[in-house]
Design an enzyme around this catalytic site. Structure first.
Site, PDB file in Angstrom:
ATOM      1  N   ARG A 157       5.198   0.894   9.443  1.00  0.00           N
ATOM      2  CA  ARG A 157       4.017   0.106   9.039  1.00  0.00           C
ATOM      3  C   ARG A 157       2.712   0.898   9.169  1.00  0.00           C
ATOM      4  O   ARG A 157       1.671   0.350   9.542  1.00  0.00           O
ATOM      5  CB  ARG A 157       3.901  -1.189   9.859  1.00  0.00           C
ATOM      6  CG  ARG A 157       4.999  -2.173   9.656  1.00  0.00           C
ATOM      7  CD  ARG A 157       5.090  -2.675   8.208  1.00  0.00           C
ATOM      8  NE  ARG A 157       6.239  -3.534   8.091  1.00  0.00           N
ATOM      9  CZ  ARG A 157       7.474  -3.078   7.849  1.00  0.00           C
ATOM     10  NH1 ARG A 157       7.688  -1.791   7.629  1.00  0.00           N
ATOM     11  NH2 ARG A 157       8.483  -3.903   7.785  1.00  0.00           N
ATOM     12  N   SER A 230       4.371 -11.290   8.346  1.00  0.00           N
ATOM     13  CA  SER A 230       4.434 -10.969   9.785  1.00  0.00           C
ATOM     14  C   SER A 230       3.032 -10.693  10.308  1.00  0.00           C
ATOM     15  O   SER A 230       2.318  -9.864   9.741  1.00  0.00           O
ATOM     16  CB  SER A 230       5.279  -9.720  10.012  1.00  0.00           C
ATOM     17  OG  SER A 230       6.551  -9.910   9.476  1.00  0.00           O
ATOM     18  N   GLU A 325      -0.436  -6.622  12.572  1.00  0.00           N
ATOM     19  CA  GLU A 325      -0.028  -5.862  11.377  1.00  0.00           C
ATOM     20  C   GLU A 325      -1.095  -5.886  10.269  1.00  0.00           C
ATOM     21  O   GLU A 325      -1.445  -4.841   9.730  1.00  0.00           O
ATOM     22  CB  GLU A 325       1.303  -6.410  10.841  1.00  0.00           C
ATOM     23  CG  GLU A 325       1.810  -5.612   9.659  1.00  0.00           C
ATOM     24  CD  GLU A 325       3.020  -6.232   8.992  1.00  0.00           C
ATOM     25  OE1 GLU A 325       4.086  -6.289   9.612  1.00  0.00           O
ATOM     26  OE2 GLU A 325       2.885  -6.658   7.833  1.00  0.00           O
TER      27      GLU A 325
END
Ligand SMILES: Cc1cc2nc3c(=O)[nH]c(=O)nc-3n(C[C@H](O)[C@H](O)[C@H](O)COP(=O)(O)OP(=O)(O)OC[C@H]3O[C@@H](n4cnc5c(N)ncnc54)[C@H](O)[C@@H]3O)c2cc1C
Length: 329
Positions: A157, A230, A325
């Site tokens: 990520r 998320s 995130e």
């Protein structure tokens, strides 16, 4: 180049937000013009796609740039996509041209330009597995550059684009796909889907359908329930750290990740007793503790308050600090 003053920022969390300027551009020349415009105004330039991975402040003192050009080309096993394409339409395009490599990334919302930024991933695949190169406008040197996969510095990520958000505007990417027979993603829900149907050699199209079906069952549709997918990344721990945590919490799931251990953030949040809970106007989704939803017209401050609350609870119980995130802009 169309410039809107004090324009609203579309975002999948439905937060109220306006920016000093929003520019929609239809060509690479438009990117250069937008960069010059932001410099002249003395404001930061922020490229956006679909707004599905951002937490926008109520007021953004900056120039938001939306890239609307979207050529999509195929050359043998290579797909070249400009930033304005919807990501999922690229997956659809690849699958209908019998090219495998990104089918596990089906139904991820947002546009192509943002996909390398957080190295989008799902069901054991990441876009970095197939990116050959990324074309970007280097704002400091005022030139278009090609970054190889290695130069993009992809990790879980993350990428050079997320680390240095003011440096590059992504304009296109080259994906190296394959004509080889696709493999079923090694992920419990997907494996079960095919074993229930007695299908151990699914086609690309069937794998895409399975992924979409499973995702639709687990993820809230942002059009109906505002969310950013998320909210936290899964913590990656040293193996010894993960094992000592497992001594205290024997049910802790641990997944090998490179030479380390990945822990599901959703499990930590659930064990902290937060799944389905309301924190002010924000809620933790009852079907998936990793997702914060905004059914009650929360604003930026409400989201930050919920984030801190969850981080504190998880930290108190597990001594792990969850990392956000999506990107604050
Ligand atoms: C329901 C749901 C499910 C999701 N599932 C997943 C998933 O499975 N896996 C996953 O990885 N993500 C997932 N996401 C997160 C999100 O979809 C991805 O991160 C997506 O790539 C964001 O695309 P976007 O166009 O909306 O980006 P935006 O939200 O507009 O931008 C995200 C970031 O990228 C930057 N950016 C955007 N365009 C450019 C550009 N052209 N050049 C440089 N920087 C740029 C922005 O400045 C910002 O920092 C999900 C989100 C939702 C709402």
């Amino acid at each position: 180049m169309i410039v809107d003053k004090n324009a609203r920022i579309t975002n999948s969390l439905s937060l109220p937000s306006t920016a000093s300027f929003v520019i929609n551009c239809k060509s690479r020349k438009g990117v250069i013009d937008a960069n010059n415009f932001a410099k002249k105004e003395g404001l930061p330039l922020i490229a956006l796609g679909g707004g599905t991975n951002i937490i926008p402040n109520n007021r953004i003192n900056g120039v938001v740039l939306i890239l609307d050009f979207d050529t999509l080309k195929i050359e043998n096993e290579t797909v070249i996509a400009e930033a304005g394409n919807e990501w999922d339409s690229i997956v659809q395009f690849a699958v209908s041209n019998h090219l495998s490599g990104i089918e596990a990334l089906s139904w991820i919302p947002g546009r192509a330009g943002a996909a390398p930024v957080q190295n989008i991933g799902a069901y054991g695949r990441e876009i970095s597995n197939v990116i050959e190169e990324v074309e970007a406008y280097d704002r400091e040197n005022e030139e278009f550059v090609m970054l190889s996969n290695k130069e993009c510095q992809f990790s879980y990520r993350n990428s050079i684009f997320k680390e240095y958000p003011n440096k590059f505007i992504i304009v296109s990417m080259t994906l190296k796909l394959s004509k080889e027979k696709p493999k079923i993603p090694t992920y419990k829900d997907i494996e079960n889907y095919f074993s229930e149907r007695g299908n151990d050699e699914p086609s690309l199209r069937e794998i895409r359908e399975a992924i979409i079906k499973v995702r639709k069952g687990k993820l809230p549709d942002p059009e109906i329930i505002p969310n950013v997918g998320s909210y936290f990344t899964n913590p990656v721990l040293e193996n010894e750290e993960a094992l000592s945590l497992k001594n205290n919490f024997p049910d802790l799931p641990i997944f090998p990740f490179e030479d380390k251990s990945k822990i599901p953030a959703a499990w930590l949040i659930e064990q902290a007793g937060l799944k389905g809970k309301k924190i002010g106007k924000v809620e933790i989704y009852s079907k998936n503790a990793l997702i914060l939803i905004n059914p009650n017209q929360a604003n930026f401050a409400d989201i930050m308050e919920a984030e801190k609350f969850i981080q504190n609870k998880v930290f108190q119980k597990f001594n792990i600090l969850l990392k956000r995130e999506p990107v604050i802009i």
